[in-house]
Structure formats: C-alpha cells, structure tokens
Design a protein around this motif. Structure first.
Motif, short mmCIF file in Angstrom:
data_model
loop_
_atom_site.label_atom_id
_atom_site.label_comp_id
_atom_site.label_asym_id
_atom_site.label_seq_id
_atom_site.Cartn_x
_atom_site.Cartn_y
_atom_site.Cartn_z
N VAL A 105 0.84 -1.21 0.00
CA VAL A 105 0.00 0.00 0.00
C VAL A 105 0.86 1.25 0.00
O VAL A 105 0.56 2.24 -0.67
CB VAL A 105 -0.96 0.00 1.21
N GLN A 106 1.97 1.21 0.73
CA GLN A 106 2.87 2.35 0.78
C GLN A 106 3.52 2.59 -0.59
O GLN A 106 3.71 3.73 -1.01
CB GLN A 106 3.94 2.12 1.84
N VAL A 107 3.84 1.51 -1.28
CA VAL A 107 4.40 1.63 -2.63
C VAL A 107 3.37 2.25 -3.57
O VAL A 107 3.70 3.15 -4.36
CB VAL A 107 4.84 0.25 -3.16
N LEU A 108 2.13 1.80 -3.49
CA LEU A 108 1.08 2.35 -4.35
C LEU A 108 0.88 3.84 -4.10
O LEU A 108 0.72 4.62 -5.05
CB LEU A 108 -0.24 1.61 -4.08
N ALA B 145 6.51 0.06 -14.78
CA ALA B 145 5.84 -1.11 -15.37
C ALA B 145 6.25 -2.39 -14.65
O ALA B 145 5.43 -3.30 -14.44
CB ALA B 145 6.17 -1.21 -16.86
N SER B 146 7.51 -2.47 -14.26
CA SER B 146 8.00 -3.64 -13.54
C SER B 146 7.34 -3.75 -12.17
O SER B 146 6.98 -4.85 -11.72
CB SER B 146 9.52 -3.56 -13.40
N ILE B 147 7.16 -2.62 -11.50
CA ILE B 147 6.47 -2.62 -10.21
C ILE B 147 5.00 -3.01 -10.38
O ILE B 147 4.45 -3.78 -9.58
CB ILE B 147 6.60 -1.25 -9.53
N PHE B 148 4.37 -2.51 -11.43
CA PHE B 148 2.99 -2.94 -11.72
C PHE B 148 2.91 -4.46 -11.81
O PHE B 148 1.98 -5.08 -11.28
CB PHE B 148 2.53 -2.34 -13.06
N ILE C 13 0.79 -9.92 -6.69
CA ILE C 13 0.40 -9.92 -5.28
C ILE C 13 -1.11 -9.90 -5.12
O ILE C 13 -1.67 -10.61 -4.27
CB ILE C 13 1.04 -8.72 -4.54
N VAL C 14 -1.79 -9.09 -5.94
CA VAL C 14 -3.24 -8.89 -5.73
C VAL C 14 -4.11 -9.78 -6.62
O VAL C 14 -5.33 -9.85 -6.41
CB VAL C 14 -3.63 -7.42 -5.94
N GLU D 22 -9.57 -5.64 -8.87
CA GLU D 22 -10.25 -4.65 -9.71
C GLU D 22 -9.86 -3.23 -9.31
O GLU D 22 -9.70 -2.36 -10.17
CB GLU D 22 -11.77 -4.84 -9.62
N LYS D 23 -9.70 -2.99 -8.02
CA LYS D 23 -9.26 -1.68 -7.56
C LYS D 23 -7.85 -1.38 -8.05
O LYS D 23 -7.54 -0.24 -8.41
CB LYS D 23 -9.31 -1.60 -6.03
N PHE D 24 -7.00 -2.42 -8.06
CA PHE D 24 -5.64 -2.23 -8.56
C PHE D 24 -5.65 -1.89 -10.04
O PHE D 24 -4.92 -0.99 -10.49
CB PHE D 24 -4.81 -3.49 -8.31
N GLU D 25 -6.47 -2.58 -10.82
CA GLU D 25 -6.57 -2.28 -12.26
C GLU D 25 -7.01 -0.83 -12.47
O GLU D 25 -6.48 -0.12 -13.33
CB GLU D 25 -7.54 -3.24 -12.93
N SER D 26 -7.99 -0.40 -11.69
CA SER D 26 -8.48 0.98 -11.80
C SER D 26 -7.39 1.97 -11.43
O SER D 26 -7.23 3.02 -12.07
CB SER D 26 -9.69 1.16 -10.89
#
Length: 198
Positions: free
Chosen positions: A111-114, A133-136, A142-143, A150-154
């Motif tokens: 969450v801190q990274v996001l 992109a690599s972090i994505f 992970i998710v 879905e929240k991560f995709e958004s």
C-alpha cells in the motif's frame, strides 16, 4: 536533530540475515542544495541532520552500491519533489528501484508503494516508466485473485491515463525515440489493464 542509519545485508530470504557490516560511503543531497558524503562504518550510526531541509535524498546520483529503505516520514517528504521533478530522472528511477527491491523482499507494505507511485503520474522519462511497469507487474502478482484486483486495475488506469493522453496513438512530429518507445509501452499497459480508450 539527528539521522540514524543502519545497515543490513540485502536478501530476499528473510531467514538468511547476517551480522556482517561494511564501510559504506553515503552521499546525500537536500532541497537546500546541501550535499555531503560520510562513511557508515558500523551496523548503526547517528549523524547530525542537515539544518532546515524539507527532504533528503540518500545516495543521490547513485554514487554508491546499496539499496535505501527510508522511514515513512523521509519517504513521504520525497513525494512532492518527485511529483514536480525536482529530482533528476536518475534519482527518480533510483527511488523506484529501491522501493521495488524492498517490495520484493517484503520490507515495505505494498500500500505504501502504491501511494508513492502516485508521485509519478506525470512522469515523462521512458527509463523511469520501465521501472514503473515492472512494479505494476510485481503488484499484479500480489493482488491477483484477491478482492483488491479490480481496484488495482483501476488504480493503474488512473496513473497511466495522463501519459496516454500526452502521447496518443500516433507518432508526433519531431518527438524523441524514447517517446516512441514509451508510447508502445503505455499502449501495452493500457491494453493489459483495460483502459477504455484502447
């Protein structure tokens, strides 16, 4: 005020910690332009903090070979300098790489990274986007399969949208080769995360 530095051998294996220490030259730079280098020659050492700084960038210009793990406060202070590109592209990239390695080693909450990635919403440099992109990709693993997917995709769509709007689909007259490469990457990410415009 003081700053305390500690050192540990970096490893992805949490059970393989050692008591080794090294003599590590550490260079920092602050928003006031103050820059200094000192030696971390023990496992833990406290130094007098620079006066009147809003942020401090450890290992500026990647002058030494180590991974930095900031405390929450010092990391949060780097958000605005990254957002407004007050740090060089090299240092913006280095911050991401350090976050990524710490994420892989489970030394930092995803969450801190996001939250910190949001500072890169207007990033323009191709090499920095390669790391984003690599972090994505790591966060997706992970998710995936969780209620948060879905929240991560958004979240990814919101983060890439300004760069997609800037570059569009078609080559722009006199644009750099790096922007050409970046467009291809953004289109690929947009497709993977179902950006409606793609």
């Amino acid at each position: 005020n003081n700053l305390t530095f500690t050192q540990n051998r970096f490893t992805f294996d949490q059970d393989n910690k050692t008591k080794e220490s090294w003599i590590v030259p550490i260079t920092y730079k602050t928003d006031t332009g103050e820059s200094s280098t000192f030696l971390l020659d023990s496992k833990k050492k406290t130094f007098t903090a620079p006066k009147f700084f809003n942020y401090i960038n450890i290992n500026s210009n990647q002058s030494s070979f180590f991974i930095t793990s900031y405390c929450d406060e010092l990391l949060s202070r780097l958000f605005i300098p990254v957002l407004h590109k007050r740090l060089s592209a090299v240092d913006r990239l280095a911050l991401l790489r350090d976050l990524h390695y710490n994420l892989l080693a489970q030394n930092i909450d995803p969450v801190q990274v996001l939250k910190f990635l949001e500072a890169y919403i207007d990033e323009t440099e191709y090499i920095v986007w390669v790391e984003i992109a690599s972090i994505f990709s790591t966060l997706r693993k992970i998710v995936k399969g969780t209620k948060s997917f879905e929240k991560f995709e958004s979240y990814v769509r919101d983060l890439i949208n300004p760069t997609f709007d800037r570059l569009g689909y078609n080559k722009i007259t006199n644009e750099s080769n790096l922007d050409v490469l970046l467009r291809g990457m953004i289109l690929s990410i947009s497709s993977l995360y179902n950006l409606p415009k793609v």
